[in-house]
Write an enzyme that holds these catalytic residues in place. Sequence first.
Site, short mmCIF file in Angstrom:
data_model
loop_
_atom_site.label_atom_id
_atom_site.label_comp_id
_atom_site.label_asym_id
_atom_site.label_seq_id
_atom_site.Cartn_x
_atom_site.Cartn_y
_atom_site.Cartn_z
N LYS A 105 59.77 -15.30 78.05
CA LYS A 105 59.25 -14.09 78.72
C LYS A 105 58.06 -13.48 77.95
O LYS A 105 58.12 -12.36 77.47
CB LYS A 105 60.35 -13.05 78.90
N ARG A 142 77.19 -18.96 81.72
CA ARG A 142 78.64 -19.00 81.49
C ARG A 142 79.49 -19.75 82.52
O ARG A 142 80.44 -20.44 82.10
CB ARG A 142 79.15 -17.56 81.30
N ASP A 165 51.86 -10.25 76.44
CA ASP A 165 50.92 -9.98 75.35
C ASP A 165 49.50 -10.01 75.93
O ASP A 165 49.34 -10.12 77.15
CB ASP A 165 51.12 -11.06 74.25
N THR A 218 66.68 -7.73 85.81
CA THR A 218 67.85 -7.33 86.63
C THR A 218 68.74 -6.34 85.89
O THR A 218 69.61 -5.73 86.50
CB THR A 218 68.66 -8.58 87.04
N LYS A 230 67.80 -24.55 80.05
CA LYS A 230 66.98 -23.39 79.68
C LYS A 230 67.26 -22.99 78.24
O LYS A 230 68.41 -22.87 77.83
CB LYS A 230 67.31 -22.22 80.61
N ASP A 263 62.37 -20.09 78.19
CA ASP A 263 62.49 -18.72 78.74
C ASP A 263 62.24 -17.71 77.62
O ASP A 263 63.16 -17.10 77.10
CB ASP A 263 63.89 -18.58 79.35
O1 C5P Z 1 75.88 -16.59 81.87
P1 C5P Z 1 74.94 -16.25 82.99
O2 C5P Z 1 75.03 -17.19 84.18
O3 C5P Z 1 75.02 -14.80 83.40
O4 C5P Z 1 73.49 -16.49 82.35
C1 C5P Z 1 72.32 -16.16 83.04
C2 C5P Z 1 71.11 -16.54 82.23
O5 C5P Z 1 69.96 -16.11 82.94
C3 C5P Z 1 71.04 -15.89 80.86
O6 C5P Z 1 70.38 -16.82 79.99
C4 C5P Z 1 70.17 -14.68 81.09
O7 C5P Z 1 69.45 -14.30 79.94
C5 C5P Z 1 69.22 -15.19 82.15
N1 C5P Z 1 68.62 -14.16 83.00
C6 C5P Z 1 69.35 -13.24 83.73
N2 C5P Z 1 68.71 -12.30 84.49
C7 C5P Z 1 67.37 -12.28 84.52
C8 C5P Z 1 66.63 -13.21 83.80
C9 C5P Z 1 67.29 -14.15 83.03
O8 C5P Z 1 70.57 -13.28 83.72
N3 C5P Z 1 66.77 -11.39 85.29
#
Ligand code: C5P
Length: 242
Positions: free
Chosen positions: A74, A222, A77, A131, A45, A72
């Site tokens: 998002k 992460r 528009d 979220t 992603k 991603d």
């Molecule tokens: O490091 P981590 O596992 O928390 O990363 C989650 C990824 O998913 C990040 O790129 C974050 O921007 C994305 N994301 C999220 N919650 C959402 C939509 C996307 O954590 N509702």
Amino acid sequence: MNPLIIDTQNMTNHLSPVIVALDFADEKQTLQFVRQLSPELCQIKIGKELFTATGRHLVEQLVNQGFKVFLDLKYHDIPNTVASACKIAAQMGVWMVDMHASGGQRMMEAAAEAVSQFQQRPYLIGVTVLTSLTQTDLAQTGVDRSIDEQVMHLARLSQQSGLDGVVCSAQEAVILRDQLGKEFLLVTPGIRLNSKSEDDQRRIMTPKDALAAGSSYLVMGRPITRSADPVLLLQQINLGMI
Ligand code: C5P
């Protein structure tokens, strides 16, 4: 057999459920990390940070390496602008692209129409309620429904507008899967290997539990990018071990 010796031959016929979030600030760091991955191990992603830093060049480079890329960005528009952006994403060979469902039915329908002409079109995914938003944050934007109700409302609207799925938390996956059918894609971030490592995520689930709850794809940043052995971790998730 040592459970840590993984038979990768068995994995090649199945698409991995993992989408690794490449949340890096520049191309050098990204490519250094990606070097150890392969399209059989995971999808990837590219979000706003990396895309703003590197543009379409890196997306196309990774697509050319055979990776399925979730762009991603998002989008939110007017219908014509989002439709045109989705068309360009499709021309770039992107596998999945997302937009805010709150952009409305006409916006989502225009996007679906714009990519329908491609033989290999990207999946179109709706973002329901971020979220990071609390009930108070949502109310401040003028929405009086509960978060759960708003997520369901926007997920239904996404489906009716011709999108392929939504981003949601794994906790929401059970009810969405039940209400929206087995083909609708549920793309879930907030995945953690154990309850002690939530970082800034709050509503977390393990990979195994999220898939059992009905997730189609797990967005993981992460836990993978900071792992001492990302490849082993991905193999274990792909085999349903964790
Ligand atoms: O490091 P981590 O596992 O928390 O990363 C989650 C990824 O998913 C990040 O790129 C974050 O921007 C994305 N994301 C999220 N919650 C959402 C939509 C996307 O954590 N509702």
